[in-house]
Scaffold this active site. Structure first.
Site, PDB file in Angstrom:
ATOM      1  N   ASP A  33       0.840  -1.201   0.000  1.00  0.00           N
ATOM      2  CA  ASP A  33       0.000   0.000   0.000  1.00  0.00           C
ATOM      3  C   ASP A  33       0.877   1.255   0.000  1.00  0.00           C
ATOM      4  O   ASP A  33       0.373   2.374  -0.049  1.00  0.00           O
ATOM      5  CB  ASP A  33      -1.005  -0.008   1.160  1.00  0.00           C
ATOM      6  CG  ASP A  33      -0.336   0.018   2.518  1.00  0.00           C
ATOM      7  OD1 ASP A  33       0.901  -0.084   2.590  1.00  0.00           O
ATOM      8  OD2 ASP A  33      -1.069   0.137   3.527  1.00  0.00           O
ATOM      9  N   SER A  34       2.210   1.065  -0.039  1.00  0.00           N
ATOM     10  CA  SER A  34       3.113   2.186  -0.312  1.00  0.00           C
ATOM     11  C   SER A  34       2.804   2.755  -1.703  1.00  0.00           C
ATOM     12  O   SER A  34       3.279   3.833  -2.066  1.00  0.00           O
ATOM     13  CB  SER A  34       4.585   1.748  -0.224  1.00  0.00           C
ATOM     14  OG  SER A  34       4.806   0.579  -0.987  1.00  0.00           O
ATOM     15  N   ASP A  91      -1.072  -6.219  -0.344  1.00  0.00           N
ATOM     16  CA  ASP A  91      -1.208  -5.618   0.982  1.00  0.00           C
ATOM     17  C   ASP A  91      -2.676  -5.275   1.229  1.00  0.00           C
ATOM     18  O   ASP A  91      -3.283  -4.586   0.404  1.00  0.00           O
ATOM     19  CB  ASP A  91      -0.423  -4.293   0.945  1.00  0.00           C
ATOM     20  CG  ASP A  91       0.354  -4.032   2.187  1.00  0.00           C
ATOM     21  OD1 ASP A  91       0.227  -4.811   3.147  1.00  0.00           O
ATOM     22  OD2 ASP A  91       1.094  -3.034   2.195  1.00  0.00           O
ATOM     23  N   GLU A 111       9.389  -4.477  10.105  1.00  0.00           N
ATOM     24  CA  GLU A 111       9.768  -3.151   9.604  1.00  0.00           C
ATOM     25  C   GLU A 111      10.338  -2.298  10.728  1.00  0.00           C
ATOM     26  O   GLU A 111       9.710  -2.130  11.785  1.00  0.00           O
ATOM     27  CB  GLU A 111       8.549  -2.450   8.967  1.00  0.00           C
ATOM     28  CG  GLU A 111       8.922  -1.087   8.399  1.00  0.00           C
ATOM     29  CD  GLU A 111       7.939  -0.542   7.378  1.00  0.00           C
ATOM     30  OE1 GLU A 111       6.954  -1.218   7.056  1.00  0.00           O
ATOM     31  OE2 GLU A 111       8.177   0.587   6.904  1.00  0.00           O
TER      32      GLU A 111
HETATM   33  O1  KIV Z   1       3.538  -1.153   1.562  1.00  0.00           O
HETATM   34  C1  KIV Z   1       4.725  -1.517   1.543  1.00  0.00           C
HETATM   35  O2  KIV Z   1       5.492  -1.202   0.642  1.00  0.00           O
HETATM   36  C2  KIV Z   1       5.189  -2.336   2.651  1.00  0.00           C
HETATM   37  C3  KIV Z   1       6.649  -2.624   2.711  1.00  0.00           C
HETATM   38  C4  KIV Z   1       7.329  -1.424   3.245  1.00  0.00           C
HETATM   39  C5  KIV Z   1       6.958  -3.839   3.482  1.00  0.00           C
HETATM   40  O3  KIV Z   1       4.427  -2.716   3.483  1.00  0.00           O
END
Ligand code: KIV
Length: 256
Positions: A43-44, A82, A181
């Site tokens: 979700d980044s 995610d 993380e």
């Molecule tokens: O959303 C994302 O990119 C993540 C990573 C930082 C593990 O959860």
């Protein structure tokens, strides 16, 4: 060979696992050609691609749309979606429906959920329903408003114990691997040693079973500063700008 949840599980303590985020067809294809083991449609997406200040506004529909693009690359890497903000704690029926959509409509092979022992019950039910789960503990970016920012976790004795309990609860619930993380390196090493499933770190030191990073950070595409732990392997933003400027100059000077 296609990477599966089982392949990844059996990598515990072997060659370190390589994971990257991907949000589109091209990145997924290129990362897969480089031999990445796991592609996370994180979700980044919200901060790296969609221009939001954090991940809170990312919706399940957005995640499914981008997962489908990644899945169309038919990667050998395991594709994980995610679950965005608010989904981990939804009533069971809704959670199952949302996670099912990630696999059925998005084409992913597992979901990632942020949270520890408090969501272990839901993780267990998802796994029993045939939906593999990647756990995520330590810094939980979806809780940014609760923390009021980002910091390292697991430095104090009580946080270390609490994170270990989270990790063991998620393992017991059937998670196939865990993302840690921004966890203190010694705590990461302890959790890696005490669990039987692969521990994939991000900003959590080297003593774990693999690493994950945000692809735009390592490519030099993220606007503004990137986390200290993320090594920048290229400066694609500068290269994009050069190419776009060269094109603009050609057009303006009358070239085709
Ligand atoms: O959303 C994302 O990119 C993540 C990573 C930082 C593990 O959860």
């Amino acid at each position: 060979m296609k990477k599966t949840v089982q392949t990844l599980r059996s990598a515990k303590g072997q060659t370190p696992l390589v994971a990257l985020t991907a949000y589109d067809f091209i990145t997924a294809r290129l990362a897969d050609q480089a031999g990445v083991d796991l592609l996370l449609v994180g979700d980044s997406l919200g901060t790296t691609v969609l221009g939001y200040p954090n991940t809170v506004k990312v919706t399940l529909d957005m995640m499914i749309h981008h997962t489908a693009a990644v899945a169309r690359a038919q990667p050998k890497a395991l594709v994980v979606t995610d679950l965005p903000f608010g989904w981990a704690t939804r009533p069971w029926g809704e959670l199952l429906a949302g996670a099912t959509r990630c696999l059925q409509e998005g084409g992913s092979e597992a979901v990632k959920i942020e949270g520890g022992k408090e969501i272990a019950g839901s993780v267990e039910k998802l796994v029993q329903s045939g939906i593999p789960v990647l756990g995520h503990i330590g810094l939980l970016p979806q809780q940014v408003h609760r923390y009021g920012g980002y910091r390292k976790f697991g430095k104090t004795g009580s946080e270390k114990e609490s994170l270990l309990r989270d990790a063991l609860a998620l393992e017991e619930a059937g998670a196939f691997a865990l993302v840690l993380e921004m966890v203190d390196a010694k705590t990461t090493a302890l959790i890696t040693q005490e669990t039987k499933i692969p521990v994939i770190g991000i900003g959590s030191g080297k003593d774990c079973d693999g690493q994950i990073l945000v692809s735009s950070d390592i490519l030099g595409l993220t606007p503004g500063p990137i986390p200290k732990f993320a090594k920048r392997y290229d400066d694609l933003a500068a290269r994009y700008q050069q190419a776009f400027s060269a094109y603009a100059n050609d057009v303006r000077s009358g070239k085709e």
